[in-house]
Motif scaffolding. Structure first.
Motif, PDB file in Angstrom:
ATOM      1  N   ARG A  87       0.789  -1.264  -0.043  1.00 45.90           N
ATOM      2  CA  ARG A  87      -0.083  -0.028   0.115  1.00 45.90           C
ATOM      3  C   ARG A  87       0.681   1.318   0.031  1.00 45.90           C
ATOM      4  NH1 ARG A  87      -2.535  -1.589   5.938  1.00 45.90           N
ATOM      5  NH2 ARG A  87      -0.689  -2.071   6.989  1.00 45.90           N
ATOM      6  N   LYS A  90      -6.818   1.451   9.322  1.00 47.20           N
ATOM      7  CA  LYS A  90      -6.383   0.253   9.390  1.00 47.20           C
ATOM      8  C   LYS A  90      -5.364   0.231  10.433  1.00 47.20           C
ATOM      9  CE  LYS A  90      -6.416   0.295   4.283  1.00 47.20           C
ATOM     10  NZ  LYS A  90      -7.568  -0.530   4.195  1.00 47.20           N
ATOM     11  N   TYR A 128      -2.245   5.152   3.700  1.00 43.94           N
ATOM     12  CA  TYR A 128      -3.394   4.694   4.658  1.00 43.94           C
ATOM     13  C   TYR A 128      -3.419   5.129   5.757  1.00 43.94           C
ATOM     14  CZ  TYR A 128       0.010   1.834   7.238  1.00 43.94           C
ATOM     15  OH  TYR A 128       1.008   1.326   7.830  1.00 43.94           O
TER      16      TYR A 128
END
Length: 211
Positions: free
Chosen positions: A2, A92, A5
């Motif tokens: 990723r 997250k 985030y």
């Protein structure tokens, strides 16, 4: 991997009182289920005499681990609304525990859902939400005659100068957003008339507090 985030900056705690019940919220970043479970157990031991220690966590790049625990509250009135707050904010790798000391007044299903949701939101304000953005550390190698110009241009740009190494040639380490790597390389090449060598050195996440 990723590129960016949202998560929490780190540990945070808060307290609210609703209808004489105390709701103590504890939040931490957790990058594995083991981390989350250890945190939950630590809070439960701290408040072993509490009426409830409800918990929720969401972990993984694609939120593949999501757990909620009502710890004795009516099903779906505590852990689930806590988890929903985390999901609604797009977080997250986050774990939350809300400890309740019953104050003698029943809140009902709707009241519990609102209370645990509000407690989680307050805890997130204390822990602070951050956006983690993937940056590439780029290495520029130039002759010493270019140092003054290149250093000055970088310091006056949006890029972050991380380090200057004075070796046989000068090595300048600059932090650049991953998606801006090509743009940065072209800029340095034009700035030095092609006299600079620009290469990728390593990757790191840099955190920015979300207001």
């Amino acid at each position: 991997m990723r590129d960016n985030y949202l998560t929490v900056k780190g540990y945070g705690e808060s307290e609210i009182i609703i209808s004489k019940s105390r709701f103590l919220t504890y939040i931490e970043r957790a990058e594995s289920e083991e981390d989350a479970m250890l945190f939950i157990e630590r809070i439960k031991k701290m408040h072993h005499n509490a009426t409830h220690n409800c918990s929720a966590y969401i972990i993984g790049e694609h939120d593949y681990i999501q757990k909620a625990n009502d710890d004795g509250e009516p099903s779906g009135t505590a852990g689930v609304p806590m988890l929903e707050v985390l999901k609604k904010q797009g977080l997250k790798d986050t774990v939350v525990v809300v400890t309740r000391y019953f104050g003698g007044i029943k809140l009902g299903g709707g009241g519990l859902i609102r209370a645990y949701g509000k407690a989680t939101t307050e805890g997130l304000l204390a822990a602070q939400v951050v956006e983690r953005k993937l940056h590439h550390l780029m290495k520029i190698v130039i002759d010493y005659t270019w140092l003054g110009k290149v250093e000055n241009e970088i310091r006056n740009s949006a890029y972050s100068l991380e380090e200057i190494r004075y070796l046989e040639g000068v090595e300048i380490i600059v932090s650049v957003l991953k998606e801006e790597e090509n743009q940065f390389t072209n800029w340095i090449t034009e700035l030095t008339n092609g006299q600079a060598s620009v290469s990728f050195e390593s990757a790191q996440f840099i955190e920015f507090i979300v207001k």
